[in-house]
Design a protein around this motif. Structure first.
Motif, mmCIF file in Angstrom:
data_model
loop_
_atom_site.group_PDB
_atom_site.id
_atom_site.type_symbol
_atom_site.label_atom_id
_atom_site.label_comp_id
_atom_site.label_asym_id
_atom_site.label_seq_id
_atom_site.Cartn_x
_atom_site.Cartn_y
_atom_site.Cartn_z
ATOM 1 N N HIS A 207 132.802 66.133 59.409
ATOM 2 C CA HIS A 207 134.012 65.804 58.633
ATOM 3 C C HIS A 207 133.596 64.662 57.727
ATOM 4 N N ILE A 208 133.531 64.929 56.428
ATOM 5 C CA ILE A 208 132.892 63.953 55.542
ATOM 6 C C ILE A 208 133.843 62.861 55.051
ATOM 7 N N GLY A 209 135.129 63.003 55.321
ATOM 8 C CA GLY A 209 136.076 61.973 54.886
ATOM 9 C C GLY A 209 137.396 62.615 54.513
ATOM 10 N N SER A 210 138.328 61.805 54.006
ATOM 11 C CA SER A 210 139.663 62.313 53.714
ATOM 12 C C SER A 210 140.083 61.980 52.295
ATOM 13 N N GLN A 211 141.068 62.742 51.807
ATOM 14 C CA GLN A 211 141.616 62.558 50.459
ATOM 15 C C GLN A 211 140.488 62.655 49.419
ATOM 16 N N ILE A 212 139.685 63.729 49.552
ATOM 17 C CA ILE A 212 138.549 63.964 48.659
ATOM 18 C C ILE A 212 138.980 64.964 47.576
ATOM 19 N N PHE A 213 138.726 64.616 46.335
ATOM 20 C CA PHE A 213 139.167 65.444 45.210
ATOM 21 C C PHE A 213 138.079 66.328 44.627
ATOM 22 N N GLU A 214 136.821 66.056 44.986
ATOM 23 C CA GLU A 214 135.746 66.886 44.422
ATOM 24 C C GLU A 214 135.424 68.010 45.407
ATOM 25 N N LEU A 215 134.944 69.127 44.846
ATOM 26 C CA LEU A 215 134.555 70.248 45.703
ATOM 27 C C LEU A 215 133.096 70.125 46.149
ATOM 28 N N GLU A 216 132.279 69.450 45.328
ATOM 29 C CA GLU A 216 130.825 69.390 45.607
ATOM 30 C C GLU A 216 130.493 68.837 46.985
ATOM 31 N N PRO A 217 131.149 67.746 47.427
ATOM 32 C CA PRO A 217 130.761 67.224 48.746
ATOM 33 C C PRO A 217 130.925 68.264 49.863
ATOM 34 N N PHE A 218 131.931 69.147 49.732
ATOM 35 C CA PHE A 218 132.121 70.172 50.760
ATOM 36 C C PHE A 218 131.005 71.208 50.695
ATOM 37 N N GLN A 219 130.619 71.528 49.459
ATOM 38 C CA GLN A 219 129.509 72.468 49.250
ATOM 39 C C GLN A 219 128.219 71.856 49.827
ATOM 40 N N ASP A 220 128.003 70.562 49.535
ATOM 41 C CA ASP A 220 126.802 69.871 50.040
ATOM 42 C C ASP A 220 126.802 69.830 51.566
ATOM 43 N N ALA A 221 127.975 69.598 52.138
ATOM 44 C CA ALA A 221 128.061 69.531 53.606
ATOM 45 C C ALA A 221 127.725 70.894 54.207
ATOM 46 N N ALA A 222 128.217 71.951 53.565
ATOM 47 C CA ALA A 222 127.925 73.310 54.062
ATOM 48 C C ALA A 222 126.423 73.574 54.027
ATOM 49 N N VAL A 223 125.787 73.163 52.945
ATOM 50 C CA VAL A 223 124.334 73.359 52.817
ATOM 51 C C VAL A 223 123.603 72.559 53.900
ATOM 52 N N LEU A 243 129.998 77.126 62.054
ATOM 53 C CA LEU A 243 129.959 75.835 61.358
ATOM 54 C C LEU A 243 131.389 75.390 61.068
ATOM 55 N N ASP A 244 131.705 74.171 61.483
ATOM 56 C CA ASP A 244 133.034 73.604 61.260
ATOM 57 C C ASP A 244 132.866 72.475 60.246
ATOM 58 N N LEU A 245 133.512 72.641 59.083
ATOM 59 C CA LEU A 245 133.297 71.681 57.989
ATOM 60 C C LEU A 245 134.391 70.631 57.879
ATOM 61 N N GLY A 246 135.228 70.525 58.913
ATOM 62 C CA GLY A 246 136.223 69.454 58.949
ATOM 63 C C GLY A 246 137.328 69.622 57.924
ATOM 64 N N GLY A 247 138.048 68.513 57.688
ATOM 65 C CA GLY A 247 139.158 68.552 56.723
ATOM 66 C C GLY A 247 138.858 67.608 55.573
ATOM 67 N N GLY A 248 139.903 66.947 55.078
ATOM 68 C CA GLY A 248 139.704 65.940 54.048
ATOM 69 C C GLY A 248 140.108 66.358 52.653
ATOM 70 N N PHE A 249 140.706 67.547 52.488
ATOM 71 C CA PHE A 249 141.081 68.026 51.149
ATOM 72 C C PHE A 249 142.212 67.155 50.589
ATOM 73 N N GLY A 250 142.008 66.696 49.356
ATOM 74 C CA GLY A 250 142.930 65.721 48.755
ATOM 75 C C GLY A 250 144.285 66.311 48.389
ATOM 76 N N ILE A 251 145.310 65.445 48.384
ATOM 77 C CA ILE A 251 146.654 65.868 47.977
ATOM 78 C C ILE A 251 147.194 64.910 46.913
ATOM 79 N N ARG A 252 148.352 65.296 46.354
ATOM 80 C CA ARG A 252 148.920 64.533 45.240
ATOM 81 C C ARG A 252 149.982 63.562 45.741
ATOM 82 N N TYR A 253 149.566 62.338 46.052
ATOM 83 C CA TYR A 253 150.541 61.349 46.534
ATOM 84 C C TYR A 253 151.432 60.846 45.401
ATOM 85 N N HIS A 254 150.874 60.851 44.170
ATOM 86 C CA HIS A 254 151.658 60.383 43.022
ATOM 87 C C HIS A 254 151.160 61.107 41.769
#
Ligand SMILES: Cc1ncc(COP(=O)(O)O)c(C=O)c1O
Length: 446
Positions: A207-223, A243-254
């Motif tokens: 799980h690489i972190g939370s409230q992440i807006f880029e897609l690349e880190p998830f792709q990198d984690a999968a690799v 393979l479990d890639l965790g969560g962390g997908f960003g949302i629109r707080y404002h």
């Protein structure tokens, strides 16, 4: 102003959620009040579930219960065919008591107690996500004693830096979570797990972190995880299937935040995995993701009553509400930013700059620094958006204030799913020892 989910402004100029007028909700259930938009919650479950199933057949979406976990939600998650990630005995108990199927539960935690491990094994959870060597050995012993085999994943830190708040970054090397990949610890853990009877190693988790807006880190984690599967195969001859890639997908707080579309994550993960699997001649794995806030966050709104308004000319105007850091500690904890609206005059232009303060005895008890509202007045109902994740689940009784109620709204109906705490609830666990009875002599210090 962005309206979330089923929100609308009705003919009276009031904010509605799930077809329910927020001023009526506030009147009927009191404030502060957590309002959960059932359609939006289900909609987000489905987008993630269906997009992942399309890109990665056989996959599973496991909702991160730490973002929000109450009994009614467990029912909805089971109906939507999602799994559930729990991180403590208390979350596991909530899921089991609510009738959530044990085999769809993933048990997490970086310092699980022996009793939590025993509880997870006895209840037959689907996966235990093992965080460290001590846990691995303890689990092997407990499983042997119970004549069971534990299906596990190993949590690893792939060394990926995601651009988010330091407190919610978890994939980097300097982290309390998981086995480090960079120094060979993760590979050593895999070798050890595969050698233990009563342990069935199914794959890796990160799980690489939370409230992440880029897609690349998830792709990198999968690799990175696929590479670890290849290294494990080269070392042990075993090909791990999950393979479990965790969560962390960003949302629109404002309004200034623009997260990618929810169905974009699945294709990024698939792209990373396809490439890495081809490179290492691996079969495509069974993919698991663990979104929390991406499902619950935008589905939640908190209603507050506006109280005192303190204007400090040329400095700022503080608008105080009847809740604060006890029901939403995120602003105080990580400087989170929220948007809000006066729910009883939702059709009016937001023309007044204020800062929304709570009622707790801390200067840091702020909900929003600087927000434009429609000329707020005492007695107004303030709706703070995007509070479905890490609000109720992080709530406290600071200042001995009872925690708010929660209602589930859908198609014009509002059902209470968490009742409001009372003062009696707040002191329910207090005990006055007999020796402090009024007739006893006081114990003298020294
Ligand atoms: C292991 C794990 N999975 C999933 C999540 C969910 O994160 P989010 O709510 O940002 O999707 C977290 C959050 O801390 C986590 O630690």
């Amino acid at each position: 102003m962005h309206l979330y989910g089923t929100m609308a402004i009705n003919a009276a100029g009031h904010l509605e959620i799930g077809g329910c007028d927020c001023t009526e909700l506030a009147q009927h259930f009191g404030t502060p009040l957590y309002v959960l938009d059932e359609s939006e919650f289900r909609h987000r479950c489905r987008i993630l579930r269906d997009s992942l199933a399309k890109e990665c057949p056989g996959s599973e979406v496991v909702f991160a219960g730490k973002s929000l976990l109450v009994a009614a939600l467990c029912r909805i998650l089971a109906q939507e065919n999602l799994g559930l990630d729990v991180v403590s005995g208390g979350e596991l108990y909530t899921a089991l008591q609510s009738g959530f199927p044990a085999h769809r539960i993933f048990m997490h935690g970086n310092n699980k107690s022996q009793s939590e491990l025993r509880m997870a094994l006895e209840s037959g959870v689907g996966r235990i996500v093992v965080d460290n060597f001590l846990e691995l050995d303890q689990l092997a012993q407990l499983a042997r004693a119970q004549h069971r085999t534990a299906d596990i994943l190993l949590r690893v830190t792939p060394g990926i830096e995601a651009h988010t708040h330091a407190y919610v970054k978890t994939g980097q090397v300097d982290s309390k979570f998981g086995f480090t990949m960079e120094n060979g610890q993760a590979l050593a853990a895999a070798k050890r797990a595969l050698s233990l009877p009563n342990i069935n190693l199914m794959g890796f988790h990160c799980h690489i972190g939370s409230q992440i807006f880029e897609l690349e880190p998830f792709q990198d984690a999968a690799v990175a995880l696929a590479e670890l599967v290849a290294q494990t195969r080269d070392l042990t001859g075993q090909v791990l299937p999950e393979l479990d890639l965790g969560g962390g997908f960003g949302i629109r707080y404002h309004d200034q935040e623009r997260p990618p579309a929810l169905d974009g994550y699945a294709s990024a993960i698939r792209a990373g995995l396809s490439q890495a699997c081809a490179k290492h001649s691996l079969p495509f794995p069974r993919v698991i993701i663990e979104p929390g806030r991406a499902i619950s966050g935008e589905a939640g709104t908190t209603l507050y009553s506006v109280g005192s308004i303190k204007e400090i000319p040329a400095v700022r105007t503080y608008l105080s509400v009847d809740g604060g850091m006890g029901d939403n500690p995120r602003t105080a904890l990580y400087g989170a930013k929220y948007s809000a609206l006066i729910a009883n005059r939702a059709d009016q232009e937001p023309d007044t700059l204020v800062s929304v303060a709570g009622k707790y005895c801390e200067s840091g008890d702020m909900l929003i620094w600087d927000v434009q509202l429609a000329a707020p007045r005492p007695g107004d109902i303030l709706a703070v958006f995007c509070t479905g994740a890490y609000n109720y689940s992080m709530a406290s009784n600071y200042n001995r204030l009872p925690r708010p109620a929660m209602v589930l709204v859908c198609d014009g109906e509002a059902d209470l799913i968490v009742r409001r705490e009372t003062y009696a609830d707040v002191m329910a666990n207090d005990i006055i020892p007999k020796r402090l009875a009024p007739e006893n002599k006081a114990c003298r210090a020294g």
